[in-house]
Design a protein around this motif. Structure first.
Motif, PDB file in Angstrom:
ATOM      1  N   TRP A 138      -4.031   8.946 -10.219  1.00 15.39           N
ATOM      2  CA  TRP A 138      -4.378   7.789  -8.518  1.00 15.39           C
ATOM      3  C   TRP A 138      -4.998   6.441  -9.103  1.00 15.39           C
ATOM      4  N   LEU A 139      -5.410   6.919 -10.496  1.00 13.84           N
ATOM      5  CA  LEU A 139      -6.768   5.699 -10.727  1.00 13.84           C
ATOM      6  C   LEU A 139      -6.136   4.274 -10.524  1.00 13.84           C
ATOM      7  N   LEU A 151       5.569  12.904   4.985  1.00 12.10           N
ATOM      8  CA  LEU A 151       3.993  12.700   5.548  1.00 12.10           C
ATOM      9  C   LEU A 151       4.366  14.065   6.329  1.00 12.10           C
ATOM     10  N   ILE A 202      -7.779   0.463  -5.570  1.00 13.72           N
ATOM     11  CA  ILE A 202      -7.415   1.875  -5.143  1.00 13.72           C
ATOM     12  C   ILE A 202      -9.222   2.160  -4.266  1.00 13.72           C
ATOM     13  N   ILE A 257     -15.328   3.379  -9.373  1.00 16.08           N
ATOM     14  CA  ILE A 257     -14.997   2.456 -10.727  1.00 16.08           C
ATOM     15  C   ILE A 257     -14.777   0.919 -10.117  1.00 16.08           C
ATOM     16  N   MET A 264      -0.843  13.638  -1.939  1.00 12.84           N
ATOM     17  CA  MET A 264      -1.505  12.251  -2.194  1.00 12.84           C
ATOM     18  C   MET A 264      -2.822  12.030  -1.825  1.00 12.84           C
ATOM     19  N   PRO A 265      -3.469  11.736  -1.662  1.00 12.82           N
ATOM     20  CA  PRO A 265      -5.145  10.540  -1.588  1.00 12.82           C
ATOM     21  C   PRO A 265      -4.849  10.601  -0.320  1.00 12.82           C
ATOM     22  N   ARG A 302       2.868   8.951  -9.396  1.00 14.92           N
ATOM     23  CA  ARG A 302       2.751   8.872  -8.144  1.00 14.92           C
ATOM     24  C   ARG A 302       3.504   9.577  -6.944  1.00 14.92           C
ATOM     25  N   PRO A 325       2.493   4.049  -4.044  1.00 17.28           N
ATOM     26  CA  PRO A 325       2.296   4.867  -4.979  1.00 17.28           C
ATOM     27  C   PRO A 325       2.817   6.259  -3.753  1.00 17.28           C
ATOM     28  N   ILE A 326       3.269   5.798  -2.706  1.00 17.85           N
ATOM     29  CA  ILE A 326       3.766   7.133  -2.372  1.00 17.85           C
ATOM     30  C   ILE A 326       5.721   7.239  -1.868  1.00 17.85           C
ATOM     31  N   GLY A 384     -11.102   4.144  -1.801  1.00 19.65           N
ATOM     32  CA  GLY A 384     -10.487   5.496  -0.853  1.00 19.65           C
ATOM     33  C   GLY A 384     -10.002   6.044  -1.838  1.00 19.65           C
ATOM     34  N   VAL A 385      -9.696   6.157  -2.592  1.00 22.81           N
ATOM     35  CA  VAL A 385      -9.367   7.419  -3.739  1.00 22.81           C
ATOM     36  C   VAL A 385     -10.443   7.142  -4.730  1.00 22.81           C
ATOM     37  N   ASN A 386     -10.969   6.086  -4.752  1.00 21.84           N
ATOM     38  CA  ASN A 386     -12.603   6.158  -5.996  1.00 21.84           C
ATOM     39  C   ASN A 386     -12.954   5.365  -6.267  1.00 21.84           C
ATOM     40  N   VAL A 429      -6.278   8.578   2.198  1.00 24.00           N
ATOM     41  CA  VAL A 429      -6.364   7.254   2.319  1.00 24.00           C
ATOM     42  C   VAL A 429      -4.730   6.535   2.559  1.00 24.00           C
ATOM     43  N   TYR A 430      -3.823   7.249   1.806  1.00 23.81           N
ATOM     44  CA  TYR A 430      -2.117   6.988   1.716  1.00 23.81           C
ATOM     45  C   TYR A 430      -2.122   7.568   3.177  1.00 23.81           C
ATOM     46  N   ILE A 455      -3.262   5.171   5.764  1.00 19.48           N
ATOM     47  CA  ILE A 455      -2.689   3.725   6.110  1.00 19.48           C
ATOM     48  C   ILE A 455      -0.846   3.544   6.730  1.00 19.48           C
ATOM     49  N   ALA A 456      -0.157   4.938   6.321  1.00 21.79           N
ATOM     50  CA  ALA A 456       1.327   5.178   6.347  1.00 21.79           C
ATOM     51  C   ALA A 456       1.171   5.945   7.913  1.00 21.79           C
ATOM     52  N   PRO A 487       0.960  -1.177  -0.265  1.00 24.28           N
ATOM     53  CA  PRO A 487      -0.258   0.575  -0.349  1.00 24.28           C
ATOM     54  C   PRO A 487       0.680   1.411   0.135  1.00 24.28           C
ATOM     55  N   LEU A 488       2.607   1.147   0.298  1.00 23.01           N
ATOM     56  CA  LEU A 488       2.748   2.181   0.069  1.00 23.01           C
ATOM     57  C   LEU A 488       3.461   2.718  -1.163  1.00 23.01           C
ATOM     58  N   THR A 543       4.229  12.677  -4.973  1.00 21.02           N
ATOM     59  CA  THR A 543       3.721  13.147  -3.121  1.00 21.02           C
ATOM     60  C   THR A 543       4.837  13.690  -2.865  1.00 21.02           C
TER      61      THR A 543
END
Lengths: 290, 183
Positions: free
Chosen positions: B86-87, B178, A200, A207, B121-122, B112, A51-52, A202-204, B124-125, B128-129, A48-49, B116
């Protein structure tokens, strides 16, 4: 018959809300002689991390791989996401010296080092490659015919091909074979390899719900009585979210969604209660009386 | 009303128009240095990724081919400010089907990561972090659930080494990111 032993990597979403998958897996593997050891310590696989922060994903995954190396055991995951991440990072660190050095640089901070001595498997690999079809067949006591089901394998257990290299991603047959060993018939349907969309959420949410709705529609069209999954995220999309899908699109599906070990467990003679059928959101008792 | 529509149309056209000054000619090289994105320059825009993308079927704007083209053109700001990145649901169908071995999903991940770094960032991330840093798990598992595990005869869950996770979070630069986050 000597059994194999794995370090069980449960992941996050199973203990959070899908323990029926864990309960049924433990029952079935125990009977098939597979020994599971708990992780001595745990952190999220890292998926889950990604993407960031890609480096944090690599390091979290590598840390779990190091823990397994210390135990001298290969990892078995139940979740496609955990498998995809741990397997990918394990292979990448083994093959790419530059990335290994970078990640080991991070791990040095916490006195760990990736050595590359273990492998990562998903539950389905353990069934198909280690236990083998023959031994599973021998364990069947109550064949499930005339039950008709459909499979949903999910993405990360099979793609990207260059890191997984298991089964045919365009026309996968392993889960189908595993299903048919139980005596149930596995029906083909349109877009079997389509993603559930869970990553996705939580983001969208729109879909993923549309994707899941479409899958349930295709399954219903071929007359499947249940859907069989091997990933807690996919299961969540089709089972936990099924009432939400029904509300959103004003459409009734009522399709039970089973974890593969629940299906196999039934055929092995376990009772629905032992396999945590009661924890499923969509009532599956209708297929049990068949 | 009519006037309003006209201004809207004008604004849309303005938005679609590209200026040379929008182009960052080095951006494609910056991206191609990131893991998985090495082949970004090999994309010849066949569109297989978009045709096979499950998200593109349900969204009017998410088009993997277009994202890769924008990278090649160096339209960095257009990409990083765009919520569609982000999709991607990381099904990896695009990677499997690409005839040029372009790691499309990895390119999206690289975009992405860069976004960041700039503090966006959305939400939700971020959640989670923060959960992972506090507990090791991506979700906060309620005490009731842990009690239920006992009743169900399941072994207790392995714990996380929170201090070590905090160290890794600092050293990989995630902590700083963050702090900056505006979501």
């Amino acid at each position: 018959m000597s059994g194999s032993k794995y370090l069980l990597f449960l992941g996050c979403v199973i203990p959070y809300r899908i323990s029926s998958y864990e309960i049924s897996t433990r029952k079935v593997l125990d009977k098939l002689g597979v020994e599971l050891k708990e992780m001595p310590e745990f952190n999220c696989c890292g998926f889950p991390l990604d993407p960031i922060n890609h480096d944090m994903m690599l390091t979290l995954a590598a840390r779990n791989l190091c823990l397994a190396e210390q135990q001298n055991l290969s990892i078995m995951t139940l979740c496609n996401g955990c498998f995809g991440t741990l397997n990918h990072v394990n292979k990448e660190l083994k093959e790419d010296e530059k990335i290994r050095e970078k990640v080991n640089g991070y791990l040095k901070e916490i006195d760990m080092e990736f050595e590359g001595t273990i492998t990562v498997k998903h539950l389905i690999h353990v069934f198909a490659q280690d236990i083998g079809y023959e031994r599973i067949k021998e364990s069947i006591q109550k064949p499930l015919n005339p039950l008709h089901v459909a499979q949903h394998l999910g993405c990360h257990v099979i793609r990207p091909t260059k890191y997984v290299g298991f089964d045919d991603p365009e026309n996968p047959s392993v889960l189908k074979e595993l299903i048919e060993i139980t005596g149930a018939k596995c029906l083909n349907y349109m877009d079997e390899m389509e993603c559930c969309g869970a990553p996705i959420i939580g983001v969208n949410d729109k879909i993923p719900l549309q994707l899941a709705r479409e899958k349930l529609d295709h399954i219903r069209a071929v007359g499947a009585q249940a859907l069989v999954t091997v990933c807690p995220f996919c299961h969540m999309m089709y089972d936990l979210n099924q009432p939400r899908i029904e509300r959103t699109f004003n459409e009734k599906f009522d399709i039970p969604v089973l974890h593969y070990p629940q299906l196999l467990g039934l055929a092995m003679g376990f009772s629905p209660d032992e396999l945590a059928f009661k924890q499923l959101r969509v009532d599956a008792s209708r297929i049990l009386t068949n | 009303m009519l006037k309003n529509e006209k201004t809207q149309e004008k604004e849309m056209k303005k938005e679609m128009m590209l200026k040379v000054s929008d182009i960052d000619p080095k951006f494609k090289y910056e991206i191609s240095k990131l893991p998985g994105a090495e082949n970004v320059l090999l994309c010849f825009q066949c569109g297989t990724c978009t045709a096979d993308c499950p998200i593109a079927r349900f969204d009017d704007f998410y088009r993997p081919r277009k994202l890769v083209r924008l990278v090649q053109l160096g339209l960095k700001d257009k990409l990083l400010s765009n919520d569609v990145i982000w999709l991607c649901s990381t099904c990896f169908t695009c990677i499997d089907h690409c005839p040029q071995d372009v790691g499309i999903a990895d390119i999206v991940r690289a975009l992405r990561n860069l976004t960041t770094r700039e503090g966006k960032m959305p939400v939700v991330y971020k959640e989670i972090a923060s959960n992972i840093l506090k507990t090791g798990y991506a979700y906060v598992i309620p005490g009731l659930r842990l009690k239920k595990r006992e009743e169900e005869g399941l072994p207790s869950l392995p714990k996380a080494s929170v201090e070590n996770l905090a160290k890794l979070c600092d050293i990989t630069g995630l902590s700083k990111m963050l702090e900056k986050v505006r979501t």
